[in-house]
Structures are given as C-alpha cells and as structure tokens.
Write an enzyme that holds these catalytic residues in place. Sequence first.
Site, mmCIF file in Angstrom:
data_model
loop_
_atom_site.group_PDB
_atom_site.id
_atom_site.type_symbol
_atom_site.label_atom_id
_atom_site.label_comp_id
_atom_site.label_asym_id
_atom_site.label_seq_id
_atom_site.Cartn_x
_atom_site.Cartn_y
_atom_site.Cartn_z
ATOM 1 C CG HIS A 10 29.067 16.460 -7.329
ATOM 2 N ND1 HIS A 10 29.296 17.408 -8.123
ATOM 3 C CD2 HIS A 10 28.052 15.569 -8.141
ATOM 4 C CE1 HIS A 10 28.732 17.283 -9.204
ATOM 5 N NE2 HIS A 10 28.190 16.073 -9.063
ATOM 6 C CD GLU B 277 29.086 12.291 -10.712
ATOM 7 O OE1 GLU B 277 27.981 12.028 -11.451
ATOM 8 O OE2 GLU B 277 29.483 13.376 -10.060
HETATM 9 P P1 PGA Z 1 25.338 15.424 -15.552
HETATM 10 O O1 PGA Z 1 25.890 15.355 -14.002
HETATM 11 O O2 PGA Z 1 24.440 14.150 -15.694
HETATM 12 O O3 PGA Z 1 24.413 16.790 -15.596
HETATM 13 O O4 PGA Z 1 26.526 15.497 -16.020
HETATM 14 C C1 PGA Z 1 26.133 14.359 -13.251
HETATM 15 C C2 PGA Z 1 26.608 14.871 -11.768
HETATM 16 O O5 PGA Z 1 27.378 15.969 -11.770
HETATM 17 O O6 PGA Z 1 26.199 14.230 -10.976
#
Ligand code: PGA
Length: 247
Positions: free
Chosen positions: A91, A161
């Site tokens: 992440h 992401e």
């Molecule tokens: P968010 O986070 O939905 O708050 O943007 C997603 C993530 O970081 O997995």
Amino acid sequence: MLIVANWKAYVEDFAKTKKLFAASKKLVRTSDCTIVLAPPAPFLGALAEKNRSGIAFAAQDISATLGGALTGEATAPMYAAAGATYAIIGHSERRSMSDTNTIVTEKLLRALAHNLIPILCVGERERDNEGRYLAFVREEIASALSALTPKERMRVIVAYEPLWAIGKTAADAIDQRDLSEMTLYIRKVLAELSSGRGQAHSLVLYGGSVEPENIRSLAEASGVDGFLIGHASVDAQIFSSLIKELS
Ligand code: PGA
C-alpha cells in the site's frame, strides 16, 4: 464484485469494529459482493474468531521477515492463524514509510507461503502527458512479481491505487474512461508477464476516493473486478450505501 474495506488506522476502538462488522454481515447476506474487511491488526483475530458469515479478513500489511527475535513484527503465519485469508501488500502508505519494491516482493512470497491471497497495491504519484506513469506502474507490477512462479503470479490480485486519488472525495477520483484504460493496461502487463498464461484472469481492483457518489459509474464498463475502499468503509451508513449502489 470484490470489495475490500481498508480500515487503515481510522478505527481505534473495539466497539466500533464490532459495529462495522455487524453492518458488513448484513450487507453480505443481501448483495452479490464478496466483502473483505481489513481491520487494524489488534482487532483482526477477535473479529475473525467468531466469524460464521461470508465475510473474509485481510491483513493491512504483513512482515517481510520470517519471525524470531523481532519485536513488533506481525508475520504472515500470525495473520493466517488469526483468521486472515488475504493480505494487502505494498500500500502506498506503507511504501512511503519503508516498503521498497524488493520488500514488496518478499512480502508477496511470505503471504503466498501461508495461503494468504495477496492484494498488491500499485499506482503512480502523479500523471504526466508522456505516459511515464504507465511505465512506473508496469515496473511496480513487474518487480513485485519477479520472484514468483507463474502459478503464484495468478493468485495475486492487483489493486490500482493512484496516489493522487487517495483520501480525497469522489470528485477527485479517477473517471470511468481513465479507469477503463488503466484496467486494460494492467491486464495487458499481467498477460505479458505470464507469457499469456492465465494471468489475464487475475483480478484487478481500483482504490482511491471511491464513495457512494462514484462507485456505480466506476464499476460500469471500467472492467474492474472490485474496489479497495478506505475512508468510505469506516462509516457503517456510507459503506452500506456504497454496496447498495452496486446491486
Ligand atoms: P480512500 O483510500 O478510499 O480513503 O481514498 C483507499 C486506500 O488507500 O486504500
């Protein structure tokens, strides 16, 4: 659709985790979505212990080590023993602290060795007009999968992401067209890395400001298999509306 609720460090008391878990159990009974909860480590075992529902659990991160004299490390076998069946790996919030591409590969191997399905997060910090962000995402995937066998590669779920979209609002998230392009691109990269064998079937998720306002349009025609959801997953009401948008 696969919905992974990444509670991050937003939820700090046990009562709230139980409330969110109860709401998710209701949702899983009434929707077609597979729901995976990723609670902070100290809560995972307690929630998973009495779990008889269709909910699955994910570690938010796992140690790259093999355990031993390492104060504070939470390893893959510990998470597996506590009831996790998935592990979020790489992440951006872990990468920004210490996870290099090499560490991410090690974590993938640890997860796979203990039957945790890895959810590999990749994504660029910003977009440019020359397409450098595409090469960046490709490199993150290629490097992470480099030490894995073709069979292991097929088990990895890729969560796209983009950092510029995380923790904001639906208005700042990616749009349907760009997501659809990116999903195709990631599938192409995965297929190339597995010489075309089966990898095209790997699941691809999107994460970054997914909210009830944009989840439906992002789901429609974008080709994604699900979502990794942060802030919108730690409010039972918002999380419910989000799942309902998909039915
Ligand atoms: P968010 O986070 O939905 O708050 O943007 C997603 C993530 O970081 O997995």
